[in-house]
Design a protein around this motif. Structure first.
Motif, PDB file in Angstrom:
ATOM      1  N   GLY A  67      41.868  38.880  50.422  1.00 45.39           N
ATOM      2  CA  GLY A  67      42.987  38.331  51.092  1.00 45.39           C
ATOM      3  C   GLY A  67      44.258  39.233  51.100  1.00 45.39           C
ATOM      4  N   SER A  68      44.697  39.750  52.062  1.00 44.79           N
ATOM      5  CA  SER A  68      45.697  40.995  52.230  1.00 44.79           C
ATOM      6  C   SER A  68      47.070  40.143  51.840  1.00 44.79           C
ATOM      7  CB  SER A  68      45.791  41.689  53.302  1.00 44.79           C
ATOM      8  OG  SER A  68      46.222  40.735  54.543  1.00 44.79           O
ATOM      9  N   PRO A  69      48.059  40.952  51.638  1.00 48.49           N
ATOM     10  CA  PRO A  69      49.530  40.687  50.872  1.00 48.49           C
ATOM     11  C   PRO A  69      50.082  39.940  52.332  1.00 48.49           C
ATOM     12  CG  PRO A  69      49.379  42.913  50.461  1.00 48.49           C
ATOM     13  CD  PRO A  69      47.874  42.456  51.256  1.00 48.49           C
ATOM     14  N   GLY A  70      50.839  38.748  51.798  1.00 48.22           N
ATOM     15  CA  GLY A  70      51.606  37.945  52.840  1.00 48.22           C
ATOM     16  C   GLY A  70      51.634  36.410  52.423  1.00 48.22           C
ATOM     17  N   LEU A  71      52.570  35.816  53.157  1.00 54.41           N
ATOM     18  CA  LEU A  71      53.064  34.522  53.024  1.00 54.41           C
ATOM     19  C   LEU A  71      51.554  33.730  52.975  1.00 54.41           C
ATOM     20  CD1 LEU A  71      56.602  34.550  54.780  1.00 54.41           C
ATOM     21  CD2 LEU A  71      55.988  34.285  52.422  1.00 54.41           C
ATOM     22  N   ARG A  72      51.602  32.628  52.314  1.00 55.78           N
ATOM     23  CA  ARG A  72      50.589  31.634  52.265  1.00 55.78           C
ATOM     24  C   ARG A  72      51.207  30.095  52.435  1.00 55.78           C
ATOM     25  NH1 ARG A  72      48.349  35.975  52.442  1.00 55.78           N
ATOM     26  NH2 ARG A  72      46.341  36.473  51.172  1.00 55.78           N
ATOM     27  N   PRO A  73      51.702  29.795  53.820  1.00 57.39           N
ATOM     28  CA  PRO A  73      52.308  28.580  53.968  1.00 57.39           C
ATOM     29  C   PRO A  73      51.544  27.537  53.512  1.00 57.39           C
ATOM     30  CG  PRO A  73      51.937  29.845  56.153  1.00 57.39           C
ATOM     31  CD  PRO A  73      51.353  30.744  55.110  1.00 57.39           C
ATOM     32  N   ASP A  74      50.297  27.619  53.454  1.00 63.70           N
ATOM     33  CA  ASP A  74      49.434  26.318  52.857  1.00 63.70           C
ATOM     34  C   ASP A  74      49.852  26.035  51.465  1.00 63.70           C
ATOM     35  OD1 ASP A  74      48.711  26.182  55.591  1.00 63.70           O
ATOM     36  OD2 ASP A  74      46.491  26.813  54.857  1.00 63.70           O
ATOM     37  N   TYR A  75      50.186  27.006  51.047  1.00 63.37           N
ATOM     38  CA  TYR A  75      50.443  26.896  49.245  1.00 63.37           C
ATOM     39  C   TYR A  75      51.934  26.558  49.196  1.00 63.37           C
ATOM     40  CZ  TYR A  75      46.066  29.147  48.622  1.00 63.37           C
ATOM     41  OH  TYR A  75      44.684  29.327  48.848  1.00 63.37           O
ATOM     42  N   GLY A  76      52.775  26.787  50.146  1.00 64.46           N
ATOM     43  CA  GLY A  76      54.167  26.529  49.857  1.00 64.46           C
ATOM     44  C   GLY A  76      55.114  27.715  51.141  1.00 64.46           C
ATOM     45  N   GLU A  77      56.383  27.271  51.113  1.00 66.56           N
ATOM     46  CA  GLU A  77      57.145  28.028  52.003  1.00 66.56           C
ATOM     47  C   GLU A  77      57.236  29.497  51.630  1.00 66.56           C
ATOM     48  OE1 GLU A  77      61.523  27.666  54.095  1.00 66.56           O
ATOM     49  OE2 GLU A  77      61.146  26.172  52.764  1.00 66.56           O
ATOM     50  N   HIS A  78      57.620  29.866  50.449  1.00 66.33           N
ATOM     51  CA  HIS A  78      57.751  30.951  49.870  1.00 66.33           C
ATOM     52  C   HIS A  78      56.763  31.687  49.235  1.00 66.33           C
ATOM     53  CE1 HIS A  78      61.913  30.167  51.029  1.00 66.33           C
ATOM     54  NE2 HIS A  78      61.822  29.040  50.359  1.00 66.33           N
ATOM     55  N   TYR A  79      55.376  31.139  49.049  1.00 68.93           N
ATOM     56  CA  TYR A  79      54.210  31.711  48.278  1.00 68.93           C
ATOM     57  C   TYR A  79      53.819  33.024  49.245  1.00 68.93           C
ATOM     58  CZ  TYR A  79      50.275  30.962  45.140  1.00 68.93           C
ATOM     59  OH  TYR A  79      49.520  31.222  44.247  1.00 68.93           O
ATOM     60  N   CYS A  80      54.252  34.117  48.537  1.00 69.63           N
ATOM     61  CA  CYS A  80      53.481  35.315  48.926  1.00 69.63           C
ATOM     62  C   CYS A  80      52.453  35.898  47.862  1.00 69.63           C
ATOM     63  CB  CYS A  80      54.918  36.201  49.063  1.00 69.63           C
ATOM     64  SG  CYS A  80      54.291  37.973  49.479  1.00 69.63           S
ATOM     65  N   ALA A  81      51.323  36.179  48.428  1.00 66.04           N
ATOM     66  CA  ALA A  81      50.211  36.547  47.416  1.00 66.04           C
ATOM     67  C   ALA A  81      49.457  37.519  48.112  1.00 66.04           C
ATOM     68  CB  ALA A  81      49.692  35.131  47.031  1.00 66.04           C
ATOM     69  N   ALA A  82      48.591  38.287  47.236  1.00 67.99           N
ATOM     70  CA  ALA A  82      47.467  39.209  47.739  1.00 67.99           C
ATOM     71  C   ALA A  82      46.259  38.821  46.677  1.00 67.99           C
ATOM     72  CB  ALA A  82      47.967  40.699  47.496  1.00 67.99           C
ATOM     73  N   PHE A  83      45.107  38.805  47.301  1.00 66.61           N
ATOM     74  CA  PHE A  83      43.938  38.441  46.582  1.00 66.61           C
ATOM     75  C   PHE A  83      42.897  39.573  46.628  1.00 66.61           C
ATOM     76  CE2 PHE A  83      46.028  34.528  48.448  1.00 66.61           C
ATOM     77  CZ  PHE A  83      45.835  33.706  47.298  1.00 66.61           C
ATOM     78  N   VAL A  84      42.256  39.736  45.638  1.00 64.50           N
ATOM     79  CA  VAL A  84      41.165  40.928  45.326  1.00 64.50           C
ATOM     80  C   VAL A  84      40.176  40.635  44.464  1.00 64.50           C
ATOM     81  CG1 VAL A  84      43.061  42.744  45.885  1.00 64.50           C
ATOM     82  CG2 VAL A  84      42.451  42.209  43.610  1.00 64.50           C
ATOM     83  N   PHE A  85      39.132  41.046  44.486  1.00 63.44           N
ATOM     84  CA  PHE A  85      37.846  41.044  43.379  1.00 63.44           C
ATOM     85  C   PHE A  85      38.018  42.176  42.698  1.00 63.44           C
ATOM     86  CE2 PHE A  85      36.224  38.926  47.127  1.00 63.44           C
ATOM     87  CZ  PHE A  85      35.803  37.724  46.705  1.00 63.44           C
ATOM     88  N   ASP A  86      38.067  42.298  41.381  1.00 61.69           N
ATOM     89  CA  ASP A  86      38.280  43.308  40.711  1.00 61.69           C
ATOM     90  C   ASP A  86      36.556  44.063  40.642  1.00 61.69           C
ATOM     91  OD1 ASP A  86      36.432  42.320  38.600  1.00 61.69           O
ATOM     92  OD2 ASP A  86      38.175  42.019  37.051  1.00 61.69           O
ATOM     93  N   PRO A  87      36.430  45.268  40.012  1.00 60.02           N
ATOM     94  CA  PRO A  87      35.345  45.740  39.897  1.00 60.02           C
ATOM     95  C   PRO A  87      33.969  45.007  39.439  1.00 60.02           C
ATOM     96  CG  PRO A  87      37.000  47.509  39.064  1.00 60.02           C
ATOM     97  CD  PRO A  87      37.634  45.992  39.217  1.00 60.02           C
ATOM     98  N   ASP A  88      34.514  44.147  38.553  1.00 56.16           N
ATOM     99  CA  ASP A  88      33.213  43.077  38.096  1.00 56.16           C
ATOM    100  C   ASP A  88      33.139  42.049  38.911  1.00 56.16           C
ATOM    101  OD1 ASP A  88      32.063  44.166  35.412  1.00 56.16           O
ATOM    102  OD2 ASP A  88      34.199  44.622  35.002  1.00 56.16           O
ATOM    103  N   GLY A  89      34.081  41.658  39.908  1.00 52.16           N
ATOM    104  CA  GLY A  89      33.774  40.528  40.815  1.00 52.16           C
ATOM    105  C   GLY A  89      34.698  39.550  40.573  1.00 52.16           C
ATOM    106  N   TYR A  90      35.609  39.406  39.375  1.00 53.84           N
ATOM    107  CA  TYR A  90      36.572  38.496  39.476  1.00 53.84           C
ATOM    108  C   TYR A  90      37.487  38.300  40.284  1.00 53.84           C
ATOM    109  CZ  TYR A  90      34.893  38.113  34.177  1.00 53.84           C
ATOM    110  OH  TYR A  90      34.014  38.223  33.272  1.00 53.84           O
ATOM    111  N   ARG A  91      37.831  37.032  40.787  1.00 56.93           N
ATOM    112  CA  ARG A  91      38.873  36.843  41.722  1.00 56.93           C
ATOM    113  C   ARG A  91      40.389  36.903  41.140  1.00 56.93           C
ATOM    114  NH1 ARG A  91      34.482  34.241  43.399  1.00 56.93           N
ATOM    115  NH2 ARG A  91      34.268  33.507  45.537  1.00 56.93           N
TER     116      ARG A  91
END
Length: 125
Positions: free
Chosen positions: A92-116
């Protein structure tokens, strides 16, 4: 509520290189390291995240992820870029996530072992 968390990793050097780069963008540093573990936290403090070498790793399923606090939206983007440069995969690339809140800005990655993992700030600009 949480004092610290530990993650089992298959390759400590690989995991440490990834977390050195990604957590530095958020102001976290290595606070200890030995042949079996590496800890991260704020300069001069104790570890809040420990990576522990394990012979086998079972990655938690869909419901588990670890979110790191960012102090700006720019840090969220820097975290994401560093993660991809150091062996992470997009969840999930960086950006606003309005489903989580008006100001919620996040980026999501899997680390090299697969952790979210995620970097997030939930404040107005």
């Amino acid at each position: 509520m949480l004092h610290h968390i530990s993650l089992a990793v298959l390759d400590l050097d690989r995991a440490a290189a990834f977390y050195d780069a990604t957590l530095a963008t958020l102001g976290f540093v290595r606070v200890f390291a030995d042949d079996e573990a590496v800890g991260y936290g704020y300069e001069g403090g104790g570890d809040k995240l420990a990576l522990k070498l394990a012979p086998a790793v079972t990655i938690p399923g869909e419901g588990f992820h670890l979110a790191f606090a960012a102090s700006s939206r720019e840090q969220v983007s820097q975290f994401y870029a560093a993660a991809l440069r150091h062996g992470g995969r997009c969840n999930g690339s960086p950006g606003l996530r309005p489903d989580y809140g008006e100001h919620y800005c996040a980026a999501f990655v899997f680390d090299p072992d697969g952790y979210r993992i995620e970097a997030v700030i939930n404040e107005p600009v």
